[in-house]
Write an enzyme that holds these catalytic residues in place. Structure first.
Site, PDB file in Angstrom:
ATOM      1  N   HIS A  89     -18.417 -36.359 -17.368  1.00 20.83           N
ATOM      2  CA  HIS A  89     -17.244 -36.142 -16.521  1.00 20.83           C
ATOM      3  C   HIS A  89     -17.459 -34.941 -15.626  1.00 20.83           C
ATOM      4  CE1 HIS A  89     -16.748 -33.998 -20.342  1.00 20.83           C
ATOM      5  NE2 HIS A  89     -16.120 -33.057 -19.670  1.00 20.83           N
ATOM      6  N   PHE A  90     -16.851 -35.010 -14.462  1.00 17.37           N
ATOM      7  CA  PHE A  90     -16.829 -33.888 -13.518  1.00 17.37           C
ATOM      8  C   PHE A  90     -15.396 -33.378 -13.442  1.00 17.37           C
ATOM      9  CE2 PHE A  90     -20.961 -33.756 -11.400  1.00 17.37           C
ATOM     10  CZ  PHE A  90     -21.537 -34.917 -11.870  1.00 17.37           C
ATOM     11  N   HIS A  91     -15.268 -32.067 -13.506  1.00 14.80           N
ATOM     12  CA  HIS A  91     -13.960 -31.439 -13.297  1.00 14.80           C
ATOM     13  C   HIS A  91     -13.824 -31.143 -11.799  1.00 14.80           C
ATOM     14  CE1 HIS A  91     -13.553 -30.091 -17.644  1.00 14.80           C
ATOM     15  NE2 HIS A  91     -14.864 -30.228 -17.571  1.00 14.80           N
TER      16      HIS A  91
END
Ligand code: 5GP
Ligand code: ZN
Length: 154
Positions: free
Chosen positions: A104-106
């Site tokens: 996941h990318f924030h």
């Protein structure tokens, strides 16, 4: 991956506040936001982290490309929605602070004059000497060249 919390979110088994649904990437609000509007962008495919993304199949490459474009578009959209900027953060591995084992990318929208973004201690990795710096660069260069060759990138 039935024990993966993000796979459960993607399957609708755990509720989430979704802000984007693409064929290969989904974005939803982080349940414990670092700032208002903190979004997580995740691939529909279960890849544990950046090092685990397979690149030999065109479908995986296209899915990863969509993921990265989704990150880009959400940062752009945050600015369109009235924020002034955004931090993009990705943690690969527990040593880097990864707590959920689904890539996941924030995307963390930021406001001018707001709290200073998390500074990952600039200077904490200062080299003892130019020779040490050059040795680290050489080690990285060699490994990077090996990955590019192995994956036939460019
Ligand atoms: P990491 O430290 O692995 O980069 O970040 C994991 C993120 O997932 C954290 O920011 C955490 O707040 C978020 N998170 C963990 N569980 C859930 C959940 O069930 N729902 C949502 N929306 N976010 C979650
Ligand atoms: Zn998963």
């Amino acid at each position: 991956m039935n024990d993966c919390i993000f796979c459960k979110i993607l399957a609708g088994e755990i509720p989430s506040v979704r802000v984007h649904e693409g064929p290969n990437a989904v974005a939803f609000l982080d349940v414990n936001p670092m700032a208002k509007g903190h979004v997580l962008v995740v691939p529909r495919r279960h890849w544990a982290d950046l090092a685990s993304v397979p690149v030999s199949e065109a479908g995986d490459v296209a899915a990863f490309s969509e993921l990265m474009h989704t990150v880009r578009a959400i940062a752009k959209a945050a600015i369109r929605a009235g924020w002034d900027g955004a931090n993009v953060l990705q943690c690969t591995g527990e040593s880097a602070g990864q707590t959920v084992g689904h890539l996941h990318f924030h995307v963390i929208p930021r406001r001018a004059g707001g709290p200073v973004p998390p500074a990952f201690e600039s200077g904490a990795g200062r080299y003892e000497s130019d020779a040490e710096r050059d040795a680290v660069a050489a080690k990285l260069r060699e490994a990077i060249a090996a990955v590019f060759a192995e994956e036939q990138l460019y």
